[in-house]
Design a protein around this motif. Structure first.
Motif, PDB file in Angstrom:
ATOM      1  N   THR A  53      14.417 -71.001   9.540  1.00 34.05           N
ATOM      2  CA  THR A  53      16.086 -70.083   8.946  1.00 34.05           C
ATOM      3  C   THR A  53      16.537 -71.368  10.153  1.00 34.05           C
ATOM      4  OG1 THR A  53      15.275 -68.182  10.069  1.00 34.05           O
ATOM      5  CG2 THR A  53      14.915 -68.995   7.564  1.00 34.05           C
ATOM      6  N   GLN A  54      16.780 -70.902  11.464  1.00 33.09           N
ATOM      7  CA  GLN A  54      17.742 -71.040  12.720  1.00 33.09           C
ATOM      8  C   GLN A  54      17.519 -72.930  12.718  1.00 33.09           C
ATOM      9  OE1 GLN A  54      15.237 -70.088  16.412  1.00 33.09           O
ATOM     10  NE2 GLN A  54      17.455 -69.258  17.480  1.00 33.09           N
ATOM     11  N   GLU A  55      16.785 -73.537  12.589  1.00 31.53           N
ATOM     12  CA  GLU A  55      16.750 -74.951  12.394  1.00 31.53           C
ATOM     13  C   GLU A  55      18.274 -74.978  11.133  1.00 31.53           C
ATOM     14  OE1 GLU A  55      16.121 -76.992  14.808  1.00 31.53           O
ATOM     15  OE2 GLU A  55      15.596 -75.812  15.958  1.00 31.53           O
ATOM     16  N   ALA A  56      18.373 -74.039  10.397  1.00 34.70           N
ATOM     17  CA  ALA A  56      18.686 -74.810   8.413  1.00 34.70           C
ATOM     18  C   ALA A  56      19.851 -73.974   9.213  1.00 34.70           C
ATOM     19  CB  ALA A  56      18.050 -74.001   7.735  1.00 34.70           C
ATOM     20  N   GLU A  57      20.125 -72.996   9.968  1.00 32.59           N
ATOM     21  CA  GLU A  57      21.548 -72.401  10.661  1.00 32.59           C
ATOM     22  C   GLU A  57      21.853 -73.502  11.316  1.00 32.59           C
ATOM     23  OE1 GLU A  57      20.932 -69.147  12.172  1.00 32.59           O
ATOM     24  OE2 GLU A  57      20.588 -67.963  10.850  1.00 32.59           O
ATOM     25  N   LYS A  58      21.129 -74.215  12.497  1.00 30.86           N
ATOM     26  CA  LYS A  58      21.741 -74.998  13.703  1.00 30.86           C
ATOM     27  C   LYS A  58      22.018 -76.024  12.927  1.00 30.86           C
ATOM     28  CE  LYS A  58      19.165 -74.046  17.180  1.00 30.86           C
ATOM     29  NZ  LYS A  58      18.004 -74.590  17.985  1.00 30.86           N
ATOM     30  N   ARG A  59      21.325 -76.934  11.516  1.00 33.50           N
ATOM     31  CA  ARG A  59      22.303 -78.022  10.911  1.00 33.50           C
ATOM     32  C   ARG A  59      23.858 -77.394  10.406  1.00 33.50           C
ATOM     33  NH1 ARG A  59      16.636 -78.455   9.914  1.00 33.50           N
ATOM     34  NH2 ARG A  59      16.633 -77.408   7.357  1.00 33.50           N
ATOM     35  N   ALA A  60      23.240 -76.091   9.556  1.00 32.78           N
ATOM     36  CA  ALA A  60      24.999 -75.651   8.771  1.00 32.78           C
ATOM     37  C   ALA A  60      26.343 -75.643   9.731  1.00 32.78           C
ATOM     38  CB  ALA A  60      24.316 -74.469   7.527  1.00 32.78           C
ATOM     39  N   ALA A  95      19.924 -65.973  11.176  1.00 35.50           N
ATOM     40  CA  ALA A  95      18.195 -65.832  11.295  1.00 35.50           C
ATOM     41  C   ALA A  95      17.879 -65.147  12.725  1.00 35.50           C
ATOM     42  CB  ALA A  95      17.836 -67.395  11.053  1.00 35.50           C
ATOM     43  N   HIS A  96      18.586 -65.724  13.551  1.00 37.59           N
ATOM     44  CA  HIS A  96      18.235 -65.554  15.175  1.00 37.59           C
ATOM     45  C   HIS A  96      19.092 -63.555  14.877  1.00 37.59           C
ATOM     46  CE1 HIS A  96      17.950 -65.481  19.393  1.00 37.59           C
ATOM     47  NE2 HIS A  96      19.173 -65.152  19.582  1.00 37.59           N
ATOM     48  N   SER A  97      20.113 -63.155  14.451  1.00 36.57           N
ATOM     49  CA  SER A  97      19.798 -61.453  14.881  1.00 36.57           C
ATOM     50  C   SER A  97      19.455 -61.148  13.725  1.00 36.57           C
ATOM     51  CB  SER A  97      21.245 -61.569  14.001  1.00 36.57           C
ATOM     52  OG  SER A  97      22.167 -62.089  14.730  1.00 36.57           O
TER      53      SER A  97
END
Length: 118
Positions: A53-60, A95-97
């Motif tokens: 999810t963290q990687e998906a957030e970075k991509r988004a 996700a990080h939060s």
């Protein structure tokens, strides 16, 4: 005759105290085994989900920045979520939060519990 029964009472009291100590030890050992099993099963899954999810957030976030030519200063929270100017903060948590505010403390408590019980 009272002295003999007093000795028997103290002996049975010692036996009950020992039994209680063994019962407590048994429950603690069982709790430790269950906690270790829980951590063994769920910790790798939680870490995989968190990383994905963290990687998906970075991509988004990268897509959003490319799509609107880069965000203006102050349009995002520190976690990368878009901010609603009227409300100040975004509605959803990153996700990080979630991991830092919910999952990490729970895992810390689990590890502390295992350490206490072992």
């Amino acid at each position: 005759s009272d002295g003999a029964s007093g000795g028997e009472n103290s002996s049975s009291q010692r036996t009950r105290d020992k039994r209680w100590k063994f019962d407590v030890l048994e429950v603690r050992a069982d709790a430790t085994l269950r906690a270790v099993g829980l951590a063994k099963d769920w910790l790798p899954r939680l870490l995989q989900i968190g990383l994905a999810t963290q990687e998906a957030e970075k991509r988004a976030l990268a897509r959003n920045r490319r799509g609107n030519g880069g965000a203006a200063a102050g349009d995002e929270d520190t976690d990368g979520k878009a901010r609603d100017p009227k409300r100040g903060r975004g509605k959803s948590m990153s996700a990080h939060s979630v991991f830092s505010s919910i999952v990490s403390p729970a895992l810390t408590r689990l590890v502390e519990h295992v350490a206490f019980c072992s």
